[in-house]
Design a protein around this motif. Structure first.
Motif, PDB file in Angstrom:
ATOM      1  N   PHE A  50      99.765  40.768  33.481  1.00 17.81           N
ATOM      2  CA  PHE A  50     100.459  40.459  34.730  1.00 17.81           C
ATOM      3  C   PHE A  50     100.141  41.430  35.869  1.00 17.81           C
ATOM      4  CE2 PHE A  50     103.583  43.475  33.190  1.00 17.81           C
ATOM      5  CZ  PHE A  50     104.292  43.917  34.297  1.00 17.81           C
ATOM      6  N   VAL A  51     100.016  42.709  35.610  1.00 20.03           N
ATOM      7  CA  VAL A  51      99.706  43.665  36.679  1.00 20.03           C
ATOM      8  C   VAL A  51      98.250  43.486  37.121  1.00 20.03           C
ATOM      9  CG1 VAL A  51      99.530  46.110  37.294  1.00 20.03           C
ATOM     10  CG2 VAL A  51     101.454  45.309  35.925  1.00 20.03           C
ATOM     11  N   PHE A  52      97.348  43.401  36.153  1.00 23.58           N
ATOM     12  CA  PHE A  52      95.932  43.177  36.439  1.00 23.58           C
ATOM     13  C   PHE A  52      95.739  41.891  37.230  1.00 23.58           C
ATOM     14  CE2 PHE A  52      91.910  41.320  34.408  1.00 23.58           C
ATOM     15  CZ  PHE A  52      91.055  41.883  35.340  1.00 23.58           C
ATOM     16  N   ALA A  53      96.369  40.805  36.789  1.00 24.47           N
ATOM     17  CA  ALA A  53      96.223  39.522  37.478  1.00 24.47           C
ATOM     18  C   ALA A  53      96.732  39.604  38.914  1.00 24.47           C
ATOM     19  CB  ALA A  53      96.941  38.416  36.708  1.00 24.47           C
ATOM     20  N   ALA A  54      97.875  40.241  39.117  1.00 26.46           N
ATOM     21  CA  ALA A  54      98.433  40.360  40.466  1.00 26.46           C
ATOM     22  C   ALA A  54      97.496  41.136  41.385  1.00 26.46           C
ATOM     23  CB  ALA A  54      99.804  41.037  40.415  1.00 26.46           C
ATOM     24  N   ASP A  55      96.996  42.262  40.904  1.00 26.01           N
ATOM     25  CA  ASP A  55      96.079  43.061  41.728  1.00 26.01           C
ATOM     26  C   ASP A  55      94.758  42.339  41.960  1.00 26.01           C
ATOM     27  OD1 ASP A  55      97.975  45.040  41.958  1.00 26.01           O
ATOM     28  OD2 ASP A  55      97.015  46.414  40.536  1.00 26.01           O
ATOM     29  N   LEU A  56      94.262  41.633  40.949  1.00 20.05           N
ATOM     30  CA  LEU A  56      93.018  40.879  41.102  1.00 20.05           C
ATOM     31  C   LEU A  56      93.186  39.740  42.107  1.00 20.05           C
ATOM     32  CD1 LEU A  56      90.091  40.329  40.249  1.00 20.05           C
ATOM     33  CD2 LEU A  56      91.011  38.911  38.386  1.00 20.05           C
ATOM     34  N   ILE A  57      94.292  39.036  42.048  1.00 21.68           N
ATOM     35  CA  ILE A  57      94.553  37.934  42.981  1.00 21.68           C
ATOM     36  C   ILE A  57      94.598  38.454  44.415  1.00 21.68           C
ATOM     37  CG2 ILE A  57      96.319  36.268  43.714  1.00 21.68           C
ATOM     38  CD1 ILE A  57      96.969  36.070  40.612  1.00 21.68           C
ATOM     39  N   ARG A  58      95.221  39.618  44.618  1.00 21.81           N
ATOM     40  CA  ARG A  58      95.256  40.204  45.967  1.00 21.81           C
ATOM     41  C   ARG A  58      93.858  40.634  46.403  1.00 21.81           C
ATOM     42  NH1 ARG A  58     100.573  42.103  44.193  1.00 21.81           N
ATOM     43  NH2 ARG A  58      99.601  43.918  43.240  1.00 21.81           N
ATOM     44  N   ALA A  59      93.051  41.161  45.483  1.00 22.82           N
ATOM     45  CA  ALA A  59      91.671  41.541  45.826  1.00 22.82           C
ATOM     46  C   ALA A  59      90.851  40.294  46.166  1.00 22.82           C
ATOM     47  CB  ALA A  59      91.023  42.310  44.669  1.00 22.82           C
ATOM     48  N   LEU A  60      91.067  39.209  45.445  1.00 20.81           N
ATOM     49  CA  LEU A  60      90.376  37.948  45.760  1.00 20.81           C
ATOM     50  C   LEU A  60      90.781  37.456  47.145  1.00 20.81           C
ATOM     51  CD1 LEU A  60      90.683  36.147  42.303  1.00 20.81           C
ATOM     52  CD2 LEU A  60      88.563  36.969  43.367  1.00 20.81           C
ATOM     53  N   HIS A  61      92.061  37.559  47.462  1.00 22.26           N
ATOM     54  CA  HIS A  61      92.545  37.143  48.782  1.00 22.26           C
ATOM     55  C   HIS A  61      91.912  37.982  49.894  1.00 22.26           C
ATOM     56  CE1 HIS A  61      95.198  35.771  51.930  1.00 22.26           C
ATOM     57  NE2 HIS A  61      95.424  37.038  52.230  1.00 22.26           N
ATOM     58  N   ARG A  62      91.854  39.297  49.694  1.00 19.40           N
ATOM     59  CA  ARG A  62      91.231  40.160  50.704  1.00 19.40           C
ATOM     60  C   ARG A  62      89.760  39.795  50.905  1.00 19.40           C
ATOM     61  NH1 ARG A  62      94.566  43.892  48.127  1.00 19.40           N
ATOM     62  NH2 ARG A  62      92.911  44.606  46.722  1.00 19.40           N
ATOM     63  N   SER A  63      89.153  39.215  49.882  1.00 14.09           N
ATOM     64  CA  SER A  63      87.741  38.820  49.966  1.00 14.09           C
ATOM     65  C   SER A  63      87.562  37.384  50.434  1.00 14.09           C
ATOM     66  CB  SER A  63      87.079  39.005  48.598  1.00 14.09           C
ATOM     67  OG  SER A  63      87.096  40.365  48.230  1.00 14.09           O
ATOM     68  N   GLY A  64      88.663  36.713  50.780  1.00 10.03           N
ATOM     69  CA  GLY A  64      88.570  35.386  51.371  1.00 10.03           C
ATOM     70  C   GLY A  64      88.847  34.220  50.436  1.00 10.03           C
ATOM     71  N   LEU A  65      89.199  34.455  49.199  1.00 11.07           N
ATOM     72  CA  LEU A  65      89.489  33.371  48.260  1.00 11.07           C
ATOM     73  C   LEU A  65      90.994  33.131  48.229  1.00 11.07           C
ATOM     74  CD1 LEU A  65      87.819  31.611  46.305  1.00 11.07           C
ATOM     75  CD2 LEU A  65      88.453  33.192  44.498  1.00 11.07           C
ATOM     76  N   GLU A  66      91.379  31.863  48.153  1.00 23.42           N
ATOM     77  CA  GLU A  66      92.800  31.507  48.125  1.00 23.42           C
ATOM     78  C   GLU A  66      93.095  30.678  46.885  1.00 23.42           C
ATOM     79  OE1 GLU A  66      93.540  29.543  51.833  1.00 23.42           O
ATOM     80  OE2 GLU A  66      93.285  31.393  52.974  1.00 23.42           O
ATOM     81  N   PRO A  67      93.164  31.330  45.735  1.00 26.73           N
ATOM     82  CA  PRO A  67      93.387  30.570  44.502  1.00 26.73           C
ATOM     83  C   PRO A  67      94.844  30.162  44.332  1.00 26.73           C
ATOM     84  CG  PRO A  67      93.347  32.894  44.004  1.00 26.73           C
ATOM     85  CD  PRO A  67      93.023  32.757  45.482  1.00 26.73           C
ATOM     86  N   GLU A  68      95.053  29.079  43.592  1.00 25.77           N
ATOM     87  CA  GLU A  68      96.387  28.779  43.101  1.00 25.77           C
ATOM     88  C   GLU A  68      96.556  29.618  41.844  1.00 25.77           C
ATOM     89  OE1 GLU A  68      98.036  24.680  43.237  1.00 25.77           O
ATOM     90  OE2 GLU A  68      95.949  24.169  43.712  1.00 25.77           O
ATOM     91  N   VAL A  69      97.792  29.835  41.444  1.00 33.94           N
ATOM     92  CA  VAL A  69      98.063  30.713  40.312  1.00 33.94           C
ATOM     93  C   VAL A  69      99.070  30.060  39.371  1.00 33.94           C
ATOM     94  CG1 VAL A  69      98.901  32.994  39.618  1.00 33.94           C
ATOM     95  CG2 VAL A  69      97.684  32.725  41.794  1.00 33.94           C
TER      96      VAL A  69
END
Length: 185
Positions: A50-69
């Motif tokens: 859960f911590v890894f996924a949350a930080d990874l999702i935010r890193a993806l967002h900063r890089s321009g990706l908008e995934p559903e979760v």
């Protein structure tokens, strides 16, 4: 090479510091984005990721990706440090995966049973493509044939805690990945 330090308050030896993890996640996000996934669905395998996924999702967002979760809770450990060999679904997905590109996020790849179980489950439900991403890819013999498409770090055959990972529901709150220090006799 990792310089090991210890957190005497928690009794855990630091393997990957919070700064090391943060830096690596930015690069990992770029690797994932380079794959060109359309409409990605990130599925975090709980609880350890859960911590890894949350930080990874935010890193993806900063890089321009908008995934559903979405989240999938699986267990093969319960309160033990060793896998029971049987994977159980404790909480299933809410979102449909049919025709979707799925990025399956897990904490540790060791025996491989949990990752294969999750991949097979999502594949059977009609996912278009399933890529796997783990925080730590342990270089140990696998019980099943599986590899991670993406990994933040490689590890050995040691039980790790912190950064969302636990032993008997403890140590998830630590901001780093570590191993239990040996008690002096």
């Amino acid at each position: 090479m990792t310089e090991l330090t210890s957190d005497t308050q928690s009794g855990v030896e630091v393997i990957y510091s919070a700064d090391m993890i943060a830096t690596r996640l930015e690069g990992l996000a770029q690797e994932i984005i380079a794959r060109g996934l359309e409409r990605p669905l990130v599925v975090a395998v709980l609880k350890g990721s859960f911590v890894f996924a949350a930080d990874l999702i935010r890193a993806l967002h900063r890089s321009g990706l908008e995934p559903e979760v979405d989240f999938l809770t699986l267990s093969s450990y319960r309160k033990s440090r060793t896998s029971s060999g049987k994977v159980e679904i404790l909480r299933d997905l809410d979102l449909g995966v049919d025709g979707r590109n799925v990025l399956l996020v897990d904490d540790v790849l060791d025996s491989g049973r949990t990752l294969v179980f999750a991949k097979d489950l999502i594949s059977a439900r009609g996912a278009k493509e399933i890529l796997t991403c783990v925080l730590i890819d342990k270089k140990v013999p696998r019980a099943v044939n599986v590899h991670a498409d993406f990994s933040a770090f490689e590890g050995g055959d040691e039980f790790v805690v912190g950064y969302g990972m636990d032993v008997a529901h403890r140590y998830r709150e630590l901001p780093f990945v570590g191993r239990m220090m040996q008690k002096e006799t």
